[in-house]
Write an enzyme that holds these catalytic residues in place. Structure first.
Site, PDB file in Angstrom:
ATOM      1  N   CYS A 111       0.811  -1.221   0.000  1.00 17.91           N
ATOM      2  CA  CYS A 111       0.000   0.000   0.000  1.00 17.91           C
ATOM      3  C   CYS A 111       0.849   1.277   0.000  1.00 17.91           C
ATOM      4  O   CYS A 111       0.332   2.366  -0.227  1.00 17.91           O
ATOM      5  CB  CYS A 111      -0.953  -0.005   1.181  1.00 17.91           C
ATOM      6  SG  CYS A 111      -1.969  -1.474   1.206  1.00 17.91           S
ATOM      7  N   HIS A 258      -3.222   7.073   2.321  1.00 21.37           N
ATOM      8  CA  HIS A 258      -3.696   5.779   1.836  1.00 21.37           C
ATOM      9  C   HIS A 258      -5.074   5.513   2.442  1.00 21.37           C
ATOM     10  O   HIS A 258      -5.268   5.668   3.655  1.00 21.37           O
ATOM     11  CB  HIS A 258      -2.703   4.685   2.246  1.00 21.37           C
ATOM     12  CG  HIS A 258      -3.210   3.309   2.024  1.00 21.37           C
ATOM     13  ND1 HIS A 258      -3.764   2.905   0.826  1.00 21.37           N
ATOM     14  CD2 HIS A 258      -3.258   2.231   2.847  1.00 21.37           C
ATOM     15  CE1 HIS A 258      -4.123   1.642   0.926  1.00 21.37           C
ATOM     16  NE2 HIS A 258      -3.838   1.206   2.141  1.00 21.37           N
ATOM     17  N   ASN A 288     -10.213  -0.155  -0.068  1.00 14.00           N
ATOM     18  CA  ASN A 288      -8.752  -0.117  -0.034  1.00 14.00           C
ATOM     19  C   ASN A 288      -8.203  -0.811  -1.284  1.00 14.00           C
ATOM     20  O   ASN A 288      -8.335  -2.022  -1.428  1.00 14.00           O
ATOM     21  CB  ASN A 288      -8.270  -0.821   1.247  1.00 14.00           C
ATOM     22  CG  ASN A 288      -6.753  -0.884   1.349  1.00 14.00           C
ATOM     23  OD1 ASN A 288      -6.034  -0.616   0.392  1.00 14.00           O
ATOM     24  ND2 ASN A 288      -6.270  -1.258   2.524  1.00 14.00           N
TER      25      ASN A 288
HETATM   26  N1  COA Z   1     -18.558  -8.198  10.040  1.00 11.04           N
HETATM   27  C1  COA Z   1     -19.007  -8.411  11.265  1.00 11.04           C
HETATM   28  N2  COA Z   1     -18.213  -8.751  12.302  1.00 11.04           N
HETATM   29  C2  COA Z   1     -16.895  -8.853  12.048  1.00 11.04           C
HETATM   30  C3  COA Z   1     -16.359  -8.635  10.760  1.00 11.04           C
HETATM   31  C4  COA Z   1     -17.247  -8.294   9.741  1.00 11.04           C
HETATM   32  N3  COA Z   1     -16.844  -8.055   8.473  1.00 11.04           N
HETATM   33  N4  COA Z   1     -15.022  -8.791  10.835  1.00 11.04           N
HETATM   34  C5  COA Z   1     -14.714  -9.100  12.093  1.00 11.04           C
HETATM   35  N5  COA Z   1     -15.850  -9.138  12.817  1.00 11.04           N
HETATM   36  C6  COA Z   1     -16.007  -9.438  14.237  1.00 11.04           C
HETATM   37  C7  COA Z   1     -14.856 -10.244  14.824  1.00 11.04           C
HETATM   38  O1  COA Z   1     -15.017 -11.607  14.575  1.00 11.04           O
HETATM   39  C8  COA Z   1     -14.975  -9.895  16.277  1.00 11.04           C
HETATM   40  O2  COA Z   1     -15.981 -10.663  16.836  1.00 11.04           O
HETATM   41  P1  COA Z   1     -15.857 -11.231  18.346  1.00 11.04           P
HETATM   42  O3  COA Z   1     -15.754  -9.996  19.208  1.00 11.04           O
HETATM   43  O4  COA Z   1     -17.112 -11.987  18.522  1.00 11.04           O
HETATM   44  O5  COA Z   1     -14.611 -12.057  18.344  1.00 11.04           O
HETATM   45  C9  COA Z   1     -15.435  -8.451  16.273  1.00 11.04           C
HETATM   46  O6  COA Z   1     -16.002  -8.222  14.973  1.00 11.04           O
HETATM   47  C10 COA Z   1     -14.329  -7.461  16.496  1.00 11.04           C
HETATM   48  O7  COA Z   1     -13.252  -7.818  15.664  1.00 11.04           O
HETATM   49  P2  COA Z   1     -11.954  -6.957  15.586  1.00 11.04           P
HETATM   50  O8  COA Z   1     -10.982  -7.626  14.666  1.00 11.04           O
HETATM   51  O9  COA Z   1     -11.519  -6.615  16.978  1.00 11.04           O
HETATM   52  O10 COA Z   1     -12.522  -5.643  14.895  1.00 11.04           O
HETATM   53  P3  COA Z   1     -11.822  -4.284  14.688  1.00 11.04           P
HETATM   54  O11 COA Z   1     -12.530  -3.210  15.376  1.00 11.04           O
HETATM   55  O12 COA Z   1     -10.322  -4.397  14.913  1.00 11.04           O
HETATM   56  O13 COA Z   1     -12.054  -4.050  13.138  1.00 11.04           O
HETATM   57  C11 COA Z   1     -10.808  -4.117  11.126  1.00 11.04           C
HETATM   58  C12 COA Z   1     -11.496  -4.939  12.191  1.00 11.04           C
HETATM   59  C13 COA Z   1     -10.200  -5.073  10.115  1.00 11.04           C
HETATM   60  C14 COA Z   1     -11.847  -3.259  10.433  1.00 11.04           C
HETATM   61  C15 COA Z   1      -9.726  -3.224  11.789  1.00 11.04           C
HETATM   62  O14 COA Z   1      -8.904  -3.998  12.632  1.00 11.04           O
HETATM   63  C16 COA Z   1      -8.879  -2.536  10.791  1.00 11.04           C
HETATM   64  O15 COA Z   1      -9.338  -1.730  10.020  1.00 11.04           O
HETATM   65  N6  COA Z   1      -7.564  -2.788  10.803  1.00 11.04           N
HETATM   66  C17 COA Z   1      -6.665  -2.228   9.832  1.00 11.04           C
HETATM   67  C18 COA Z   1      -6.763  -3.034   8.585  1.00 11.04           C
HETATM   68  C19 COA Z   1      -6.176  -2.357   7.403  1.00 11.04           C
HETATM   69  O16 COA Z   1      -6.349  -1.193   7.235  1.00 11.04           O
HETATM   70  N7  COA Z   1      -5.510  -3.139   6.570  1.00 11.04           N
HETATM   71  C20 COA Z   1      -4.914  -2.675   5.398  1.00 11.04           C
HETATM   72  C21 COA Z   1      -3.745  -1.817   5.703  1.00 11.04           C
HETATM   73  S1  COA Z   1      -2.988  -1.289   4.287  1.00 11.04           S
END
Ligand code: COA
Length: 331
Positions: A111, A258, A288
């Site tokens: 990215c 980004h 993204n």
């Molecule tokens: N829909 C519904 N629930 C979801 C889900 C989805 N698409 N994806 C994950 N969950 C659930 C998880 O299973 C978890 O459930 P649990 O509490 O029962 O275990 C809960 O939501 C929380 O998950 P978590 O991973 O803690 O969520 P989060 O707030 O960290 O959000 C992201 C997840 C991926 C959106 C976040 O971590 C993020 O944006 N990270 C950066 C990723 C990124 O930008 N990557 C590219 C970089 S270039």
């Protein structure tokens, strides 16, 4: 000497996939995705390729810059999802647009790819090796995504953006007294955290060892680790770039980050104590697209006339590697 972007272009697949479409694939909801990421829909390839999207974006950037393809010296394509390992995408683009005199090669910094490619082009132009470059970010991530993994498949989209960068011998000073062109860049990598965002290629396979396919050939991500990295490293490297250039946050008109997650961008704005209105976003409609997000955003803002001559921009990328960087330039 001035090294500046004189043309931008972008290309997106026609097919729109909404969060409601994803609700039919995995256990998720439009509400969850919008709240956690800011994404409502993304473009997904229905045949468009990394090279075809890149070539379209390049043609538009060249048209804006008023240049013919055979005048291009250098083509750099940043991608982590080429359709071919050989030849590289940049050579495919060279052939597609007819840039017969260009040197062409790819660069993969995920990215951060467009930013790293822009900085690489800057180095070539600054030393006088080449006089201009087409810098491209192009991705078809939809083929690398596990469409059963709700933690990643909601995030990514496909598309391409390009910038035509030119060097001129003289210093160009804008009406507001700012010197046009690229001012400063900061880049960083942390390979020790590489596996928090990874995607396997082929496993070792040759005539002398048994076939050993990768366990998971799709994008694998520890979302929270990536989130922590981005919200800490991105404001720090933007601040570093500003310090090196002797500038303050208020000297910047646009922070083009980004587009990974609205919450990451909001957090960066907060840490820098900068008005969120100066952080353009289009993630809600395209998700993204890795290396393509910054040039697509730049092209959108440029074409709608939001970036004025003399505006100062910070471009900042971050992602797998882990890699990160910030570049400052005056339009
Ligand atoms: N829909 C519904 N629930 C979801 C889900 C989805 N698409 N994806 C994950 N969950 C659930 C998880 O299973 C978890 O459930 P649990 O509490 O029962 O275990 C809960 O939501 C929380 O998950 P978590 O991973 O803690 O969520 P989060 O707030 O960290 O959000 C992201 C997840 C991926 C959106 C976040 O971590 C993020 O944006 N990270 C950066 C990723 C990124 O930008 N990557 C590219 C970089 S270039």
């Amino acid at each position: 000497m001035t090294i500046q972007i004189t043309g931008t272009g972008s290309a997106l697949p026609e097919k729109i996939v909404t969060n409601f479409d994803l609700e039919k694939l995995v256990e998720t909801s439009d509400e969850w995705i919008q709240k956690r990421t800011g994404i409502a829909e993304r473009r997904i390839s229905a045949g468009e390729t990394v090279s075809s999207l890149a070539a379209d974006a390049c043609r538009k950037a060249l048209e804006m810059a008023g240049k013919r393809a055979d005048e291009v010296d250098l083509i750099l394509v940043a991608t982590c999802s080429p359709e071919l390992l050989l030849p590289c995408c940049a050579c495919q683009v060279q052939e597609m647009i007819g840039a017969s005199c260009a040197v062409a090669f790819d660069l993969n910094a995920a990215c951060s790819g467009f930013l790293f490619a822009l900085n690489t082009a800057y180095a070539y132009l600054h030393t006088g090796i080449y006089h201009n470059a087409l810098v491209v970010g192009s991705e078809v991530l939809s083929k690398l995504v596990d469409w059963k993994d709700r933690g990643t498949c909601i995030l990514f989209g496909d598309g391409a953006g390009a910038a035509f960068v030119e060097a001129s011998a003289e210093d160009i000073v804008r009406d507001n007294g700012r010197r046009a062109g690229m001012e400063c860049m900061v880049q960083g990598s942390d390979g020790t955290k590489g596996m928090v965002l990874s995607c396997a290629e082929r496993a070792g396979n040759n005539a002398f060892i048994p076939e050993n396919p990768p366990e998971n050939p799709y994008i694998h991500m520890d979302g929270q680790e990536v989130y922590k990295f981005a919200t800490k490293q991105v404001p720090a490297c933007i601040q570093d770039a500003l310090d090196r250039a002797g500038l303050a946050v208020d000297d910047v008109d646009w922070f083009m980050l980004h587009q990974a997650n609205v919450r990451i961008i909001e957090s960066v704005a907060k840490r820098l104590r900068a008005d969120i209105a100066r952080f353009p976003m289009n993630i809600h409609k395209i998700g993204n697209m890795s290396s393509a997000t910054i040039p697509v955003l730049l092209d959108e803002w440029n074409r709608k006339g939001s970036i004025k001559t003399g505006d100062r921009l910070v471009l900042s990328g971050f992602g797998a590697g882990l890699t990160y960087g910030a570049s400052i330039l005056v339009w």
